[in-house]
Design a protein around this motif. Structure first.
Motif, mmCIF file in Angstrom:
data_model
loop_
_atom_site.group_PDB
_atom_site.id
_atom_site.type_symbol
_atom_site.label_atom_id
_atom_site.label_comp_id
_atom_site.label_asym_id
_atom_site.label_seq_id
_atom_site.Cartn_x
_atom_site.Cartn_y
_atom_site.Cartn_z
ATOM 1 N N UNK A 274 0.844 -1.197 0.000
ATOM 2 C CA UNK A 274 0.000 0.000 0.000
ATOM 3 C C UNK A 274 0.878 1.244 0.000
ATOM 4 N N UNK A 275 1.900 1.235 0.866
ATOM 5 C CA UNK A 275 2.823 2.370 0.917
ATOM 6 C C UNK A 275 3.579 2.503 -0.397
ATOM 7 N N UNK A 276 3.938 1.361 -0.999
ATOM 8 C CA UNK A 276 4.646 1.396 -2.271
ATOM 9 C C UNK A 276 3.806 1.990 -3.381
ATOM 10 N N UNK A 277 2.541 1.598 -3.453
ATOM 11 C CA UNK A 277 1.641 2.132 -4.477
ATOM 12 C C UNK A 277 1.484 3.642 -4.308
ATOM 13 N N UNK A 278 1.286 4.076 -3.070
ATOM 14 C CA UNK A 278 1.094 5.511 -2.838
ATOM 15 C C UNK A 278 2.362 6.288 -3.172
ATOM 16 N N UNK A 279 3.506 5.769 -2.710
ATOM 17 C CA UNK A 279 4.775 6.433 -2.989
ATOM 18 C C UNK A 279 5.034 6.509 -4.488
ATOM 19 N N UNK A 280 4.857 5.399 -5.184
ATOM 20 C CA UNK A 280 5.086 5.380 -6.626
ATOM 21 C C UNK A 280 4.143 6.307 -7.364
ATOM 22 N N UNK A 281 2.882 6.329 -6.954
ATOM 23 C CA UNK A 281 1.906 7.185 -7.620
ATOM 24 C C UNK A 281 2.210 8.665 -7.447
ATOM 25 N N UNK A 282 2.568 9.072 -6.240
ATOM 26 C CA UNK A 282 2.881 10.482 -6.014
ATOM 27 C C UNK A 282 4.166 10.887 -6.741
ATOM 28 N N UNK A 283 5.153 10.002 -6.751
ATOM 29 C CA UNK A 283 6.396 10.301 -7.462
ATOM 30 C C UNK A 283 6.178 10.382 -8.968
ATOM 31 N N UNK A 284 5.186 9.634 -9.468
ATOM 32 C CA UNK A 284 4.891 9.668 -10.901
ATOM 33 C C UNK A 284 4.441 11.051 -11.334
ATOM 34 N N UNK A 285 3.778 11.789 -10.437
ATOM 35 C CA UNK A 285 3.378 13.162 -10.749
ATOM 36 C C UNK A 285 4.542 14.145 -10.603
ATOM 37 N N UNK A 329 8.219 -3.716 -4.561
ATOM 38 C CA UNK A 329 7.547 -4.522 -5.578
ATOM 39 C C UNK A 329 6.348 -3.798 -6.177
ATOM 40 N N UNK A 330 5.654 -3.015 -5.339
ATOM 41 C CA UNK A 330 4.448 -2.350 -5.817
ATOM 42 C C UNK A 330 4.664 -0.886 -6.183
ATOM 43 N N UNK A 331 5.793 -0.324 -5.785
ATOM 44 C CA UNK A 331 6.056 1.073 -6.133
ATOM 45 C C UNK A 331 6.264 1.259 -7.631
ATOM 46 N N UNK A 332 6.737 0.215 -8.333
ATOM 47 C CA UNK A 332 6.994 0.358 -9.772
ATOM 48 C C UNK A 332 5.705 0.362 -10.594
#
Length: 403
Positions: A274-285, A329-332
């Motif tokens: 969950x933290x990885x998804x959020x971190x990756x999504x915010x960094x994508x912006x 694993x999920x941040x990407x």
């Protein structure tokens, strides 16, 4: 978000069921025409699970075409009905081949979700990165909560058939909700061609659109997501089995039942995503998606090489390295989802995400069979070495995309 959470609830519940103490114990051997009696090894279980996982990916391409033609809602509703129904049927499976057939039904039902859901976000929301992050968080809640609920049901009910039957009910209820939600699927689309036409189109148009995608830089993105799928499936399919081999996670007897700590560490790793998804999504912006991909896969390569040595030193290090792996694993995922949107036109966004999840979950499904085979004939160290090589290839291609 509701549908995405349920898709991954079922997807990541399967590894808990595929371990030897559940399906392996229920079906210790299977008689196959022309092959005689086949022992249910990890490789056999890997092939059974990989069949459903393969259709989970292979169906994404036609699912993407249908999303471009008819919109996302009908496909999401059909996906939920099929997934819930397949788990209800699974509860009555009398043999391992019937289990495999139920998983094939689940796979084809689940396959249409990602191209439909991601096409909806990419054309309906302007802040794609943030939307992908929230969407990913919902998926990771399903990834973590689903297997946790499955593990608890197995513990308290002591019957995997009743557990999977109950797990099928929420998707059927969610289908009724999805059928009634009022949404504008193309609120953020600036391309008139992004509007659904109600016609799948000709075979020639399919090949023209596919050629436009695959003869450009999108093909590099396609290979990167294949690597992502192989790593993801290769690591997760037998993770409960692998964790159970560590002395620090040995089974514990309690009140006449056996608690398997490996299942809960598996759930914890997935929840850290969950933290990885959020971190990756915010960094994508905030940063170019290609740079995020290169950094993310580099980290995954290092983690593949270090996971076993660290985990073997004790419970504390095992928990820490597992949490870090879950985040990485999920941040990407938000990075490659956003990269696909950058490298494809809005009018074929469903098709592009169809190819994406054909690569991630279709070709990537081979990771489960490969993992089962390597664990059967070689061992965990060889498996993690192969995972590191896959991550290195993805990182190299991502660096080339930057150029």
């Amino acid at each position: 978000m509701l549908a995405h959470g349920l898709v991954h609830t079922y997807e990541l519940t399967l590894p808990i069921l595929a371990v030897g103490s559940v399906w392996g114990a229920t079906f210790p051997a299977t008689t196959l025409p022309g092959l005689g009696t086949v022992e249910t090894t990890l490789f056999v279980l890997g092939v059974v699970v990989s069949g459903g996982y393969a259709l989970f990916g292979l169906g994404a391409l036609p699912g993407g075409l249908l999303a471009d033609a008819y919109g996302s809602r009908p496909l999401i509703v059909a996906s939920l009905v099929g997934m819930g129904g397949s788990f209800v049927l699974l509860a009555f499976a009398p043999s391992l081949p019937v289990v495999a057939a139920c998983l094939l039904i689940w796979g084809i039902s689940a396959s249409v979700y990602h191209p439909a859901g991601l096409s909806l976000i990419s054309k309906g929301v302007q802040q794609r990165g943030t939307a992908f992050a929230y969407h990913g968080i919902a998926g990771n809640i399903g990834i973590g909560v689903g297997p946790l609920v499955a593990a608890l049901l197995l513990f308290f009910l002591g019957d995997w058939r009743l557990a999977v039957g109950l797990l099928g009910v929420p998707a059927l209820l969610a289908a009724a909700v999805a059928a009634r939600v009022d949404i504008d699927e193309t609120a953020a689309a600036t391309d008139d061609n992004a509007r659904a036409s109600g016609d799948v189109g000709s075979l020639a148009e399919f090949f023209t659109s596919s050629r436009r995608l695959l003869l450009g830089p999108f093909v590099l993105v396609f290979v990167v997501v294949i690597c992502s799928g192989l790593y993801y499936r290769g690591f997760l399919t037998f993770l409960p089995e692998l964790l159970g081999r560590f002395d620090s996670l040995s089974p514990i007897a309690l009140a006449g039942r056996t608690i398997e700590p490996s299942r809960y560490v598996y759930v914890g790793l997935l929840t850290a995503g969950v933290a990885g998804q959020y971190l990756g999504g915010r960094l994508t912006d905030a940063i170019p998606a290609e740079r995020g991909l290169a950094a993310g896969y580099t980290v995954l390569g290092v983690l593949a090489l270090g996971y076993l040595p660290v985990a073997r030193t004790g419970l504390g290090p095992l928990l820490v390295v597992s949490a870090v792996m879950g985040v990485a694993l999920f941040a990407v995922q938000p990075f490659y989802q956003a990269t696909v949107a950058e490298y494809s036109p809005a009018g074929t966004r469903g098709l592009s995400y169809g190819y994406t999840y054909l690569g991630v979950f279709g070709v990537g499904a081979l990771g489960g069979a490969v993992a089962g085979g390597l664990l059967t004939v070689a061992g965990p160290a060889t498996l993690f070495g192969v995972l590191a090589a896959i991550a290195a290839l993805a990182a190299g291609l991502s660096m080339y995309l930057i150029r």
